[in-house]
Design an enzyme around this catalytic site. Sequence first.
Site, PDB file in Angstrom:
ATOM      1  N   SER A 168      10.952  51.065   3.917  1.00  0.00           N
ATOM      2  CA  SER A 168      12.002  52.035   4.205  1.00  0.00           C
ATOM      3  C   SER A 168      11.593  53.378   3.625  1.00  0.00           C
ATOM      4  O   SER A 168      10.570  53.919   4.012  1.00  0.00           O
ATOM      5  CB  SER A 168      13.343  51.546   3.635  1.00  0.00           C
ATOM      6  OG  SER A 168      14.390  52.406   4.009  1.00  0.00           O
ATOM      7  N   HIS A 195      12.483  51.147   8.455  1.00  0.00           N
ATOM      8  CA  HIS A 195      13.729  51.857   8.759  1.00  0.00           C
ATOM      9  C   HIS A 195      13.384  53.263   9.230  1.00  0.00           C
ATOM     10  O   HIS A 195      12.922  54.096   8.444  1.00  0.00           O
ATOM     11  CB  HIS A 195      14.616  51.965   7.517  1.00  0.00           C
ATOM     12  CG  HIS A 195      15.110  50.649   7.023  1.00  0.00           C
ATOM     13  ND1 HIS A 195      15.500  50.459   5.715  1.00  0.00           N
ATOM     14  CD2 HIS A 195      15.275  49.456   7.636  1.00  0.00           C
ATOM     15  CE1 HIS A 195      15.898  49.201   5.558  1.00  0.00           C
ATOM     16  NE2 HIS A 195      15.764  48.576   6.719  1.00  0.00           N
ATOM     17  N   ASP A 234      17.756  45.817   1.458  1.00  0.00           N
ATOM     18  CA  ASP A 234      17.325  45.130   2.675  1.00  0.00           C
ATOM     19  C   ASP A 234      15.958  44.502   2.473  1.00  0.00           C
ATOM     20  O   ASP A 234      15.040  45.123   1.926  1.00  0.00           O
ATOM     21  CB  ASP A 234      17.280  46.109   3.846  1.00  0.00           C
ATOM     22  CG  ASP A 234      17.053  45.412   5.179  1.00  0.00           C
ATOM     23  OD1 ASP A 234      17.487  44.246   5.323  1.00  0.00           O
ATOM     24  OD2 ASP A 234      16.443  46.025   6.071  1.00  0.00           O
TER      25      ASP A 234
END
Length: 331
Positions: free
Chosen positions: A159, A186, A279
């Site tokens: 991310s 992401h 996540d």
Amino acid sequence: MRIGIANDSPTASEALRRALAAGGEHQVAWLARTGADAVRLCKDLPPDLVLMDLAMPVLDGVEATRRIMREAPCAILIVTAAPQDNVGQVFRALGAGALDVTATPVLLGHGGDNAALLAKIRTLGKLINAPATPPHAGPAPAAQAASAPVARMVAIGSSTGGPVALARLLARWRPPADTAAVVVQHIDPAFAVQLARWLGEQSGITVRAIANGDAVEGGIVQVAASDDHLRLTPGHRFAYDAHPRDEVYRPSIDVFFHSVARLWNKNATGILLTGMGRDGAAGLLAMRKAGQATIAQDEASSAVYGMPRAAAELGAAEKILPIDNIAASLG
């Protein structure tokens, strides 16, 4: 949220200010005309989010982002003209710690343009304010699926700071012909294909954006290219799924890692790189419980030590390594 605007263009700054005012949900904390001013203001008047332009005097947006993340960390959204023409700079900014990117011209229209910006800010707000409690690790892995055309999978989640971390990893490790390398990063889906192209240019490896129904392939890198969730299917193909719709992180690393834990019946390694939030931690734990190797990036080499920290706290990572040492562990 209290939002700082870092942009030396009076027109763009006013458009952003009006968009935020029209939404009625956020407050403009300050306006910086140079990257140096943005760094100073993040220290003196910390905002919840910074809307950061790339082309600014004194310090550009990349260096300002890097210094903010080092000296006064906060969430940063890159808002810049024609990002598709400045892909290298965009991904350097993401690598320095920015959460996402959007194009300034989209913000200068009316109605729908403002709504799109506010929706993106709202999503980032959910990430910024995501609860610290660990997500449920899910049920025990189900029976394994039929054999796959490749013998090994390396599943990578990343991310904030991920593009540069991925480029560093792929500069040191090339997936062998019998190994599939799959990346869930992401990023706005509008930039996912460009991310694949940029990673290929940086590493000299074939990197492809994943289309719905694509097969798992060895010897290349395949990158999720939708804000729907990527899943592995029982037939070892890829599928995108909008559910769970209430998942803050899109595409969710957890969703993909869980599918690998359930359905990949051969050797696999899960890798969780730099990023804000949690996540991927529960999914990495599911992979470890399924007998698959797991690695998390260490704090010192992470732009944001959120997701790897969460994995370490859950006991999901067998190894915690600097980004430059992960390649050697893959053999």
